[in-house]
Design an enzyme around this catalytic site. Structure first.
Site, short mmCIF file in Angstrom:
data_model
loop_
_atom_site.label_atom_id
_atom_site.label_comp_id
_atom_site.label_asym_id
_atom_site.label_seq_id
_atom_site.Cartn_x
_atom_site.Cartn_y
_atom_site.Cartn_z
N GLY A 80 1.77 7.83 14.27
CA GLY A 80 2.04 6.53 13.64
C GLY A 80 3.17 5.86 14.42
N ALA B 248 6.39 6.11 14.22
CA ALA B 248 7.51 6.98 14.61
C ALA B 248 7.12 7.80 15.85
CB ALA B 248 7.90 7.89 13.46
N SER C 219 -0.31 5.80 7.82
CA SER C 219 0.24 4.72 6.97
C SER C 219 0.55 3.49 7.79
CB SER C 219 1.50 5.19 6.26
OG SER C 219 1.18 6.15 5.30
N GLN D 221 1.15 -3.86 5.54
CA GLN D 221 0.78 -5.28 5.47
C GLN D 221 1.99 -6.17 5.66
OE1 GLN D 221 -1.12 -5.74 1.64
NE2 GLN D 221 -3.05 -4.87 2.35
N GLY E 149 5.41 -6.09 6.56
CA GLY E 149 6.08 -6.29 7.83
C GLY E 149 7.31 -5.44 8.01
N GLU F 117 10.37 -10.45 0.43
CA GLU F 117 9.80 -9.49 -0.52
C GLU F 117 10.84 -9.15 -1.58
OE1 GLU F 117 8.39 -6.34 2.05
OE2 GLU F 117 6.59 -7.44 2.56
N ASP G 262 2.71 17.37 5.69
CA ASP G 262 2.69 18.59 6.53
C ASP G 262 4.02 18.87 7.23
OD1 ASP G 262 0.07 18.33 5.78
OD2 ASP G 262 -0.76 18.16 7.79
N HIS H 15 4.28 1.63 -5.51
CA HIS H 15 4.13 0.20 -5.21
C HIS H 15 3.52 -0.46 -6.45
CE1 HIS H 15 3.03 -3.55 -3.30
NE2 HIS H 15 3.65 -3.17 -2.20
N ARG I 77 11.27 -2.87 -6.44
CA ARG I 77 9.98 -2.25 -6.77
C ARG I 77 9.99 -1.30 -7.95
NH1 ARG I 77 7.35 -0.84 -1.06
NH2 ARG I 77 7.14 -3.05 -0.64
N HIS J 4 3.37 5.30 -3.17
CA HIS J 4 3.37 4.52 -1.94
C HIS J 4 4.23 5.11 -0.84
CE1 HIS J 4 3.02 0.84 0.40
NE2 HIS J 4 4.32 0.66 0.39
N GLU K 186 8.57 8.52 8.11
CA GLU K 186 8.57 8.77 6.66
C GLU K 186 8.80 10.24 6.30
OE1 GLU K 186 5.55 6.59 4.56
OE2 GLU K 186 5.87 7.75 2.72
N ARG L 2 13.72 2.55 -1.92
CA ARG L 2 13.67 1.88 -0.62
C ARG L 2 13.49 0.37 -0.78
NH1 ARG L 2 9.15 0.36 2.93
NH2 ARG L 2 7.80 1.05 1.25
#
Ligand code: FAD
Ligand code: SIN
Length: 539
Positions: A14, A16, A42, A47, A49, A114, A219, A240, A287, A348, A372, A383
């Site tokens: 991903g 990272a 992920s 979506q 940003g 957001e 994992d 979320h 959130r 989420h 993550e 977060r």
């Protein structure tokens, strides 16, 4: 057993893993492992940003303040400062790597807002930011001469070399790579390296309702835990508020940026309800507040979902800002410019993970981690939206710099690695029980360790996970190794870590809401840490 050696082993593709791999690959040979395809992570589905202070009205201090307010007393200030100050550079680096963000007509970045943010600071590629980031990074990594990508290779465990005379973790323990299953042939290979970088993503699959892809089985966190490392703050699972509620589409996110643009949450009776829960910020409250408010409305009214209403906004504005969501929902028969969107909260993001320092180093030589799967101290107990892509990018840069400029954290060049011991027994009847075991676990996690928790429910969860863990360990040690078995075992260990952490935290703070301890307890303003050697609240 086949052994593949490189300078650096990256586990996870991903944001990272890819950013780290691309940065070190100019000077190091890299093996990059993905347990699935590039698309199944992920990052691909992000979506909203990525945050960066780029507008005139905004400031680093404001972004720091928003992050710390959202984290309710547990953010590590030095980490917050480092990550926030790294925002603008992270955006430039992504652009240099080929990412195309949405621009204004004057050429600047168009910024969204957001929940929990005082200002517009979310840099985005319309409403498909993660897909655009992955497109660019994937293209670069696939063609880099020093990067070899291994698809469908699932890392099972780290290969450890202990200090002479010791069988436990000391400051001299080294990670020299990982045992990895080729999921197509079901053969185990050793991948060795002087530096291993864990970037395996999140843990959403412990719950039945999640925005996460199927790879999110924790994992990397479990591999580190099994090696004896500290795993921190696992009780803080972010739900979320707005996953699409639809029978045929079970993990489609409705970005928070829709509320940032003026979307309003309404209950089944059509009433806007967020003012009852957060009179000041209402639909743009953090959130945890919004997810609990929806949970409470669902329980109070007995309904299956609430609704996000975009119909009061000009239709062309909605379509222009959110083309992916607009088109996707149109295929499901919902025109979001005219109809409300049915939504429910879903698991989420994991604020907890493997403890790393400011360079991404773990306490084992030869092991670093990013994204993550880590605990850096940035998020505290909740977060701030769009801070995770930023954290992954800033840390990938810092870790790569460290690897290229220091060798003191390297493992020694690996010697011979012990062969993998296979348990070559398969029994189709027993293997068919793996799915039901996973389902059982997901549902009791949802009911007992979900958005709202209680001491009694947590104790029930402790009993249930103990018996499930025993059953799963029996299967793991008695049957032929497979991807399903590895993931089931890992996800059950993650569930256990989440439950044990939530039991330790006898207070409500951020994402951990416990009705028996409904307020924060100032004496508990510490991180929850679990390792093989210790368990408790520490700072
Ligand atoms: P991932 O992108 O999940 O990548 C993990 C990689 O590890 C995958 O390639 C996987 O195959 C590999 N892997 C896992 N286990 C193994 C193993 N055992 N062996 C080999 N490979 C393995 N954050 C934001 O900041 N802004 C947003 O707008 C945003 N939107 C989001 C929307 C959705 C739907 C989701 C799910 C998350 C969103 N997030 C957002 C969170 C953010 O996307 C993630 O935190 C971030 O992308 C994680 O990146 P990562 O590289 O750590 O992990
Ligand atoms: C979203 O677009 O709502 C997700 C943002 C995030 O998870 O940071």
């Amino acid at each position: 057993m086949q052994t593949n050696q490189s300078d650096v082993l990256v586990i996870g593709g991903g944001i990272a893993g890819l950013m780290f791999a691309l940065k070190v690959a100019d000077q190091r040979k890299v093996n990059l492992l993905l347990k699935d395809s590039f698309e199944e992570c992920s990052t691909q589905y992000a979506q909203g940003g990525i945050n960066a202070v780029l507008s005139e009205g905004d400031s680093f201090d404001a972004h720091i303040e928003d992050t710390i307010n959202c984290g309710y007393g547990l953010c590590h200030k030095e980490v917050v400062q480092t990550v926030v100050h790294g925002g603008p550079k992270a955006i430039s680096e992504l652009v240099e790597l080929g990412v195309s963000f949405t621009r204004t007509e004057h050429g600047g970045y168009e910024l969204h807002r957001e929940g929990g943010h005082q200002h517009r600071r979310v840099v985005h590629a319309k409403d498909a930011t993660g897909a655009e980031i992955m497109r660019a990074l994937r293209e670069k990594a696939s063609t880099h001469p020093n990067i070899t990508v291994w698809f469908d290779y699932i890392a099972i465990d780290l290969i450890l070399v202990y200090e002479a005379g010791s069988k436990t973790l000391t400051s001299k323990t080294q990670v020299v790579g990982a045992y990895v299953l080729d999921a197509k042939s079901n053969r185990v290979h050793a991948f060795t390296a002087q530096m291993t970088y864990l970037a395996t993503g999140g843990i959403g699959k412990i719950y039945p309702y999640t925005s996460n892809p199927r790879t999110a089985t924790g994992d990397g966190i479990v591999m580190a835990y099994r090696a004896g490392l500290d795993v921190v703050n696992m009780e803080f699972i972010q739900f979320h508020p707005t996953l699409l509620h639809h029978h045929s589409e079970r993990k489609f996110l409705i970005s928070e940026a829709l509320r940032g643009q003026g979307g309003i949450l309404r209950n089944q009776a059509g009433e806007p309800f967020m003012a009852n829960y957060h009179p000041e910020l209402r639909d743009l409250a953090p959130r945890d507040v919004v997810a609990r408010a929806i949970d409470s409305e669902l329980k109070r009214t007995g309904s299956e979902c609430v609704f996000l209403d975009m119909t009061q906004l000009p239709a062309d504005e909605v379509v222009d800002h959110f083309p992916t969501i607009y088109k996707k929902l149109l295929t499901l028969g919902i025109d979001i410019t005219k109809q409300q969107i049915p939504v429910v909260p879903a698991a989420h993001y994991s604020c907890g993970g493997v403890r790393v320092d400011l360079d991404g180093k773990t306490s084992c030589l030869g092991l670093m981690a990013g994204g993550e799967c880590t605990f850096t101290g940035l998020h505290g107990s909740n977060r701030l939206a769009s801070n995770s892509l930023l954290e992954a990018a800033v840390y990938a840069h810092r870790s790569a710099d460290y690897v290229l400029n220091h060798s003191s954290h390297n493992a020694s060049p690996p010697q011979a690695v012990a062969d993998w011991v296979y348990h070559n027994y398969s029994d189709e009847h027993e293997e068919s029980l793996l799915d039901p075991l996973w389902n059982e676990m997901k549902w009791f996690m949802w009911n007992y360790v979900g958005i709202v928790r209680s001491d009694k429910r947590l104790q029930r969860a402790v009993r249930r996970i103990q018996s499930l863990r025993t059953e799963i360990e029996e299967s793991y040690w008695n049957f032929s190794i497979s991807k399903d078995l590895i993931e089931l075992r890992n996800i059950s260990i993650i569930a256990e870590l989440v439950i044990r952490s939530a039991v330790v935290r006898k207070e409500s703070r951020g994402l951990n809401y416990n009705v028996d301890h409904p307020a924060p307890n100032p004496t508990m303003a510490k991180d929850t840490c679990i390792s093989k050697a210790r368990q408790g609240l520490f700072r």
